[in-house]
Design an enzyme around this catalytic site. Structure first.
Site, mmCIF file in Angstrom:
data_model
loop_
_atom_site.group_PDB
_atom_site.id
_atom_site.type_symbol
_atom_site.label_atom_id
_atom_site.label_comp_id
_atom_site.label_asym_id
_atom_site.label_seq_id
_atom_site.Cartn_x
_atom_site.Cartn_y
_atom_site.Cartn_z
ATOM 1 N N CYS A 69 -2.333 -2.887 2.236
ATOM 2 C CA CYS A 69 -2.723 -3.708 1.079
ATOM 3 C C CYS A 69 -2.351 -5.152 1.383
ATOM 4 C CB CYS A 69 -2.107 -3.186 -0.210
ATOM 5 S SG CYS A 69 -0.305 -3.171 -0.238
ATOM 6 N N ASN A 91 2.179 -5.180 0.702
ATOM 7 C CA ASN A 91 2.910 -3.982 1.162
ATOM 8 C C ASN A 91 4.114 -3.671 0.265
ATOM 9 O OD1 ASN A 91 4.648 -2.858 4.205
ATOM 10 N ND2 ASN A 91 3.402 -1.667 2.807
ATOM 11 N N CYS A 95 3.226 -2.696 -3.384
ATOM 12 C CA CYS A 95 2.720 -1.903 -4.523
ATOM 13 C C CYS A 95 1.811 -0.756 -4.057
ATOM 14 C CB CYS A 95 1.964 -2.782 -5.515
ATOM 15 S SG CYS A 95 2.959 -4.117 -6.229
ATOM 16 N N ARG A 96 0.585 -1.086 -3.668
ATOM 17 C CA ARG A 96 -0.411 -0.035 -3.409
ATOM 18 C C ARG A 96 -0.149 0.751 -2.141
ATOM 19 N NH1 ARG A 96 -5.292 -4.097 -3.898
ATOM 20 N NH2 ARG A 96 -3.620 -5.379 -3.046
ATOM 21 N N SER A 97 0.016 0.069 -1.005
ATOM 22 C CA SER A 97 0.148 0.838 0.249
ATOM 23 C C SER A 97 1.450 1.637 0.327
ATOM 24 C CB SER A 97 -0.079 -0.039 1.486
ATOM 25 O OG SER A 97 0.822 -1.101 1.568
ATOM 26 N N ASP A 140 -5.441 -4.324 -7.533
ATOM 27 C CA ASP A 140 -4.098 -4.892 -7.358
ATOM 28 C C ASP A 140 -3.358 -4.859 -8.699
ATOM 29 O OD1 ASP A 140 -1.906 -6.481 -6.973
ATOM 30 O OD2 ASP A 140 -2.997 -8.158 -6.091
HETATM 31 P P1 4NP Z 1 0.136 -5.041 -3.149
HETATM 32 O O1 4NP Z 1 0.354 -5.977 -4.442
HETATM 33 O O2 4NP Z 1 -0.852 -5.772 -2.258
HETATM 34 O O3 4NP Z 1 -0.437 -3.790 -3.713
HETATM 35 O O4 4NP Z 1 1.496 -4.866 -2.504
HETATM 36 C C1 4NP Z 1 0.704 -7.325 -4.360
HETATM 37 C C2 4NP Z 1 2.001 -7.679 -4.074
HETATM 38 C C3 4NP Z 1 2.355 -9.005 -4.020
HETATM 39 C C4 4NP Z 1 1.406 -9.987 -4.246
HETATM 40 C C5 4NP Z 1 0.091 -9.628 -4.529
HETATM 41 C C6 4NP Z 1 -0.253 -8.297 -4.572
HETATM 42 N N1 4NP Z 1 1.774 -11.354 -4.223
HETATM 43 O O5 4NP Z 1 0.904 -12.207 -4.467
HETATM 44 O O6 4NP Z 1 2.949 -11.676 -3.938
#
Ligand code: 4NP
Length: 171
Positions: free
Chosen positions: A21, A24, A26-28, A138
């Site tokens: 993602c 790294n 939340c989703r992955s 997201d």
């Molecule tokens: P992820 O979510 O891609 O599912 O881990 C996010 C985590 C952090 C951010 C964006 C999405 N950020 O902008 O810091």
């Protein structure tokens, strides 16, 4: 015809999956935790090497987001990941690279300049048995409901992915 990312899987050559993602956190990591849980439940953990990574480096070294952890824990799943950035070597290393959304997919493909690895770069929701818009959304800036939705999408998609891989396991 079988997909090019499919191959016989045995104990000497575990199948290597990386979920990707943006951050790294939340989703992955949620996908990684769910898939790890499922293979352990079926006693197949030695046939797989499972990892996750982010296309951005903002959160490198961090544990999974607290809302992702709380959601997974509610479903009896632990998220062991520490965030790392996806890198070129991962294109060579893994059998299947699973992007959560189309931005992640583009960023991964941008590293694959000679298009040597495009057959093994897939969207996670290609495996979702339920219709959707093809993306794992997201959840970072939203509330718990978004995290719960991500969990359910990833649970369904992981189950279907494991079912697709299982016939390739040779004992
Ligand atoms: P992820 O979510 O891609 O599912 O881990 C996010 C985590 C952090 C951010 C964006 C999405 N950020 O902008 O810091």
């Amino acid at each position: 015809m079988s997909e090019p990312y499919l191959r016989p899987i045995d104990l000497k050559t575990p199948y290597k999956l990386v979920f990707v993602c943006l951050g790294n956190i939340c989703r992955s990591p949620t996908a990684e935790g769910i898939f790890l849980h499922k293979v352990k439940e079926e006693g197949l953990e030695n046939y797989f090497y499972i990892d996750s990574a982010g296309t951005a480096a903002y959160h490198v070294g961090e544990s999974a987001n607290s809302k992702s952890q709380a959601t997974a824990n509610k479903h009896g799943i632990h998220l062991p990941s520490k965030a790392r950035k996806f890198e070129y070597a991962d294109l060579e290393e893994f059998d299947l690279i699973l992007a959560m959304d189309s931005e992640n997919f583009s960023n991964i493909n941008a590293l694959d300049r000679k298009s040597r690895f495009e057959n093994k770069i897939k969207m996670m929701r290609d495996f979702d048995p339920e219709p959707g818009n093809g993306e794992v959304p997201d959840p970072y800036y939203g509330g718990m409901q978004g995290f719960e939705n991500v969990f359910r999408v990833l649970e369904r998609s992981s189950e279907a992915l494991l079912e697709e891989l299982k016939p390739y396991i040779k004992s």
